[in-house]
Scaffold this motif. Structure first.
Motif, PDB file in Angstrom:
ATOM      1  N   GLU A 170      18.439 -33.160 -19.519  1.00 53.36           N
ATOM      2  CA  GLU A 170      17.931 -31.905 -18.977  1.00 53.36           C
ATOM      3  C   GLU A 170      16.535 -32.122 -18.417  1.00 53.36           C
ATOM      4  O   GLU A 170      15.701 -32.787 -19.039  1.00 53.36           O
ATOM      5  CB  GLU A 170      17.891 -30.828 -20.075  1.00 53.36           C
ATOM      6  N   VAL A 171      16.310 -31.595 -17.249  1.00 57.18           N
ATOM      7  CA  VAL A 171      15.007 -31.708 -16.589  1.00 57.18           C
ATOM      8  C   VAL A 171      14.296 -30.365 -16.681  1.00 57.18           C
ATOM      9  O   VAL A 171      14.848 -29.330 -16.279  1.00 57.18           O
ATOM     10  CB  VAL A 171      15.164 -32.130 -15.115  1.00 57.18           C
ATOM     11  N   VAL A 172      13.115 -30.383 -17.231  1.00 56.71           N
ATOM     12  CA  VAL A 172      12.326 -29.157 -17.359  1.00 56.71           C
ATOM     13  C   VAL A 172      11.339 -29.098 -16.200  1.00 56.71           C
ATOM     14  O   VAL A 172      10.528 -30.000 -16.007  1.00 56.71           O
ATOM     15  CB  VAL A 172      11.563 -29.121 -18.699  1.00 56.71           C
ATOM     16  N   LEU A 173      11.437 -28.035 -15.431  1.00 56.02           N
ATOM     17  CA  LEU A 173      10.533 -27.860 -14.292  1.00 56.02           C
ATOM     18  C   LEU A 173       9.334 -27.028 -14.730  1.00 56.02           C
ATOM     19  O   LEU A 173       9.477 -25.971 -15.344  1.00 56.02           O
ATOM     20  CB  LEU A 173      11.259 -27.154 -13.143  1.00 56.02           C
ATOM     21  N   GLU A 174       8.156 -27.533 -14.469  1.00 54.40           N
ATOM     22  CA  GLU A 174       6.941 -26.795 -14.810  1.00 54.40           C
ATOM     23  C   GLU A 174       6.732 -25.648 -13.827  1.00 54.40           C
ATOM     24  O   GLU A 174       6.891 -25.808 -12.617  1.00 54.40           O
ATOM     25  CB  GLU A 174       5.721 -27.726 -14.764  1.00 54.40           C
ATOM     26  N   GLU A 175       6.383 -24.511 -14.368  1.00 54.76           N
ATOM     27  CA  GLU A 175       6.113 -23.355 -13.521  1.00 54.76           C
ATOM     28  C   GLU A 175       4.706 -23.490 -12.941  1.00 54.76           C
ATOM     29  O   GLU A 175       3.726 -23.671 -13.668  1.00 54.76           O
ATOM     30  CB  GLU A 175       6.219 -22.062 -14.331  1.00 54.76           C
ATOM     31  N   VAL A 176       4.627 -23.435 -11.627  1.00 44.33           N
ATOM     32  CA  VAL A 176       3.339 -23.585 -10.938  1.00 44.33           C
ATOM     33  C   VAL A 176       3.023 -22.284 -10.218  1.00 44.33           C
ATOM     34  O   VAL A 176       3.847 -21.757  -9.469  1.00 44.33           O
ATOM     35  CB  VAL A 176       3.388 -24.753  -9.928  1.00 44.33           C
ATOM     36  N   GLU A 177       1.828 -21.765 -10.463  1.00 46.17           N
ATOM     37  CA  GLU A 177       1.407 -20.535  -9.783  1.00 46.17           C
ATOM     38  C   GLU A 177       0.685 -20.897  -8.485  1.00 46.17           C
ATOM     39  O   GLU A 177      -0.282 -21.651  -8.487  1.00 46.17           O
ATOM     40  CB  GLU A 177       0.468 -19.732 -10.688  1.00 46.17           C
ATOM     41  N   HIS A 178       1.182 -20.354  -7.396  1.00 48.89           N
ATOM     42  CA  HIS A 178       0.570 -20.591  -6.095  1.00 48.89           C
ATOM     43  C   HIS A 178      -0.275 -19.379  -5.683  1.00 48.89           C
ATOM     44  O   HIS A 178       0.062 -18.238  -6.012  1.00 48.89           O
ATOM     45  CB  HIS A 178       1.651 -20.843  -5.031  1.00 48.89           C
ATOM     46  N   ARG A 179      -1.341 -19.646  -4.974  1.00 45.67           N
ATOM     47  CA  ARG A 179      -2.182 -18.542  -4.475  1.00 45.67           C
ATOM     48  C   ARG A 179      -1.433 -17.764  -3.403  1.00 45.67           C
ATOM     49  O   ARG A 179      -0.546 -18.280  -2.729  1.00 45.67           O
ATOM     50  CB  ARG A 179      -3.479 -19.090  -3.893  1.00 45.67           C
ATOM     51  N   SER A 180      -1.840 -16.536  -3.233  1.00 47.55           N
ATOM     52  CA  SER A 180      -1.200 -15.692  -2.215  1.00 47.55           C
ATOM     53  C   SER A 180      -1.567 -16.182  -0.813  1.00 47.55           C
ATOM     54  O   SER A 180      -2.586 -16.863  -0.616  1.00 47.55           O
ATOM     55  CB  SER A 180      -1.651 -14.240  -2.377  1.00 47.55           C
ATOM     56  N   ALA A 181      -0.735 -15.812   0.138  1.00 50.55           N
ATOM     57  CA  ALA A 181      -0.976 -16.210   1.525  1.00 50.55           C
ATOM     58  C   ALA A 181      -2.293 -15.637   2.033  1.00 50.55           C
ATOM     59  O   ALA A 181      -3.016 -16.281   2.812  1.00 50.55           O
ATOM     60  CB  ALA A 181       0.182 -15.747   2.403  1.00 50.55           C
ATOM     61  N   GLU A 182      -2.649 -14.408   1.579  1.00 48.24           N
ATOM     62  CA  GLU A 182      -3.890 -13.795   2.034  1.00 48.24           C
ATOM     63  C   GLU A 182      -5.102 -14.622   1.596  1.00 48.24           C
ATOM     64  O   GLU A 182      -6.049 -14.819   2.372  1.00 48.24           O
ATOM     65  CB  GLU A 182      -4.006 -12.366   1.489  1.00 48.24           C
ATOM     66  N   GLU A 183      -5.078 -15.123   0.345  1.00 53.42           N
ATOM     67  CA  GLU A 183      -6.194 -15.934  -0.143  1.00 53.42           C
ATOM     68  C   GLU A 183      -6.322 -17.235   0.655  1.00 53.42           C
ATOM     69  O   GLU A 183      -7.432 -17.665   1.009  1.00 53.42           O
ATOM     70  CB  GLU A 183      -5.993 -16.275  -1.621  1.00 53.42           C
TER      71      GLU A 183
END
Length: 490
Positions: free
Chosen positions: A453-466
């Motif tokens: 099983e491969v666990v994918l890390e959740e990555v938070e991306h900045r909004s397009a406006e920023e």
């Protein structure tokens, strides 16, 4: 690993062989092996002489009788005239080596049988002198250096394998032997033995882990005569393999000329308690001469599948095997692939699948492989299959194979020896157990990626406006900088 000046010296001698007219790598290795063997015999004689001085007696072999002492390495190498050295090698030393195997420690050896058609082919006195000088500077009492030298020589056999044959790295052999843990009671077979690397490692393991076994006369006889069995259809390989075993203290192993897949090789069914092997993956196959018994088990022309069927036939009930296979064996979709995997899981006991990194066989192949561990039962027995995904074998996975600090192999052995601790391992770990029911549900697919099983890390991306705001700010700063530069430049 052979590095630095020693590696350069071996390369220079290798080049000298080629320029001297010997272009077959196997022939070069064979000629060098004769000289290594001569030096090893002298070391044995020195050890026996030391014991005589200390104890007044010895049971160690003394290969050189009084009349042959001038053939000892210590005397031989000191011959100042290379022409005289070459004459001595041609007329006395090599005939001595050929006849030596007929009677070592009072018994006939397979080494002697394979030496009868051996030839001394070093073409010039100058080349012989260079080779002798090189070998004389190698610390033969250091087994690792001796092994590294031999491994480096064997690495020159081919740049991409010959008939699907690949030299098995010593550290992989050692892992497999340590995991199988042979005992003095075993009968061990390698049906594609080549230079007998697996058999040699198994003999060393028994000596190290069971030192008392060789004290008993019957067990000692078993060790020297009936414990180790190796087959190959290359007579040069058989000679090198026999010399390897003899140099490592096994007087008369069963090393024979045989095409293990042929019809003529029938008759060894159920003879061996252990098989250690790295059979040819893609060699040429004479299908007409292939054993009909094997074809009835698995209808295929793929040598790796036929060898697996052969291993099952050769093993006793309860016998165990550790064999290297190409990845295709684990997930191949042909009827033969699927049936063989089904047999391992349903009719016998599949113990483990250790996935190796694809660079293990470099520099001559990037083939992706795994080690299968199984037990012949004839009545099933598979419950949980242990998987391990080896990321590092202790060397870089490029053609240079540079030693690295980290290796998964010690962890493989430790976890294998403590499988009860694997019960709670998650399938995101390097190793884990898979129930038989899961393997059956996947159509007997043995690819580790099918179960890992491969666990994918959740990555938070900045909004397009920023992001756009940052781009506008950077553009403004660039514009200001360009304007100032124009002012400076006038």
């Amino acid at each position: 690993m052979i590095t630095g000046e020693l590696k350069s010296r071996i390369d220079r001698v290798w080049d000298a062989f080629w320029s001297g007219g010997i272009s077959n790598p196997l022939e070069v290795i064979e000629q060098v092996t004769y000289l290594l063997f001569l030096r090893r015999l002298d070391d044995q004689q020195l050890a026996a002489e030391r014991e005589i001085r200390r104890l007044g007696r010895t049971d160690k072999p003394m290969p050189f009788p009084e009349s042959k002492k001038h053939l000892r390495w210590s005397t031989f190498r000191a011959t100042g005239d290379t022409n005289a050295l070459h004459d001595l090698m041609t007329n006395e030393v090599f005939p001595f080596l050929r006849g030596l195997g007929d009677d070592i420690a009072g018994e006939t050896t397979t080494y002697g049988a394979h030496m009868h058609d051996a030839r001394y082919t070093i073409p010039s006195a100058n080349l012989l002198g260079k080779v002798v000088d090189m070998l004389d500077q190698i610390p033969m009492d250091d087994r690792d250096t001796n092994g590294d030298l031999y491994e480096y020589l064997l690495s020159k056999l081919a740049s991409a394998g010959v008939n699907g044959q690949f030299r098995t790295p010593r550290h992989i052999i050692r892992l497999m032997v340590d995991m199988m843990a042979p005992t003095p009671a075993d009968e061990i077979c390698d049906p594609a033995c080549g230079t007998a690397g697996f058999l040699m490692a198994a003999s060393e393991h028994v000596r190290e882990k069971h030192p008392d076994a060789l004290v008993d006369r019957e067990q000692s006889r078993h060790f020297h005569h009936s414990m180790f069995h190796g087959f190959d259809f290359d007579s040069t390989m058989l000679r090198i393999g026999s010399m390897n075993m003899l140099m490592h203290g096994v007087n008369s192993p069963d090393i024979r000329y045989r095409d293990s897949l042929s019809e003529g090789a029938a008759g060894d069914e159920g003879l061996y308690s252990m098989i250690l092997a790295n059979p040819p993956f893609a060699g040429s196959l004479n299908y007409e001469e292939t054993s009909k018994d094997l074809q009835r088990v698995v209808k295929t022309k793929k040598t790796e599948l036929l060898f697996l069927a052969l291993f099952l036939r050769l093993l006793k009930t309860g016998g165990r095997a550790a064999v290297i296979v190409p990845d295709g064996v684990l997930f191949g979709s042909t009827k033969a692939h699927k049936e063989l995997r089904r047999m391992l899981v349903e009719d016998h006991k599949l113990d483990a699948v250790v996935k190796l990194p694809s660079g293990v066989f470099k520099p001559y192949a990037g083939v992706s492989t795994a080690i299968l561990f199984f037990t012949k039962t004839g009545a099933g027995g598979t419950e949980d299959v242990w998987f391990y995904d080896v990321a590092s074998d202790g060397f870089s996975l490029d053609d240079k194979r540079t030693p690295l600090r980290d290796s998964d192999l010690p962890d493989v052995l430790e976890r294998w020896q403590n499988l009860e601790g694997e019960q709670d391992r998650a399938r995101t770990d390097k190793s884990f157990l898979v129930p038989k029911a899961d393997i059956v549900a996947e159509g007997y697919d043995l690819s580790i990626n099918r179960y890992k099983e491969v666990v994918l890390e959740e990555v938070e991306h900045r909004s397009a406006e920023e992001i756009l705001a940052d781009v506008e700010r950077l553009n403004d700063e660039i514009a200001v900088g360009v304007a100032r530069l124009r002012e400076v430049l006038g």
